[in-house]
Motif scaffolding. Sequence first.
Motif, mmCIF file in Angstrom:
data_model
loop_
_atom_site.group_PDB
_atom_site.id
_atom_site.type_symbol
_atom_site.label_atom_id
_atom_site.label_comp_id
_atom_site.label_asym_id
_atom_site.label_seq_id
_atom_site.Cartn_x
_atom_site.Cartn_y
_atom_site.Cartn_z
ATOM 1 N N ALA A 56 71.880 114.893 106.993
ATOM 2 C CA ALA A 56 71.019 114.035 106.171
ATOM 3 C C ALA A 56 71.528 113.897 104.740
ATOM 4 O O ALA A 56 70.742 113.585 103.840
ATOM 5 N N THR A 58 72.945 111.996 101.762
ATOM 6 C CA THR A 58 72.815 110.570 101.462
ATOM 7 C C THR A 58 73.657 110.158 100.254
ATOM 8 O O THR A 58 73.967 110.975 99.387
ATOM 9 N N THR A 69 65.500 104.493 99.461
ATOM 10 C CA THR A 69 65.680 105.786 100.107
ATOM 11 C C THR A 69 66.072 105.568 101.560
ATOM 12 O O THR A 69 65.344 104.900 102.309
ATOM 13 N N SER A 71 66.831 107.296 105.259
ATOM 14 C CA SER A 71 66.461 108.496 106.014
ATOM 15 C C SER A 71 66.701 108.253 107.491
ATOM 16 O O SER A 71 66.821 107.104 107.930
#
Length: 126
Positions: A56, A58, A69, A71
């Motif tokens: 995860a 980023t 954002t 995800s």
Amino acid sequence: QVQLAESGGGSVEAGGSLRLSCVADGYVYPDSCFGWFRHTSGKGRERVANIKAGTATTHYTDSVKGRFTISHDNAKNTLYLQMNSLKPEDTAIYSCALSRRNTYCPALSQYDYNYWGQGTQVTVSS
């Protein structure tokens, strides 16, 4: 083989929010990179954000930092892009993409992505 399908685009006023979703139909290796790209006739294709499926981790392009954002929900095998404080310059066709190259995700070019969704239009009015 992995199929990607986006949803969630639409039209909003400046300052509004949208959440894009991208369902991956197929197995996604933990070392894969997901990316959200946007395309306009004037700028061509631009990478907006990417995420390493397993960790995860980023990364974002400077113009969206603090507003967008990215995800990934492993259980649902779905990628998201939450877009807040939208600006007219965010208007574009947004596409999700998946690369099976095991590398540092920001190092990937658009040509390193193996699978692409069909794209969804996001329009931000002033």
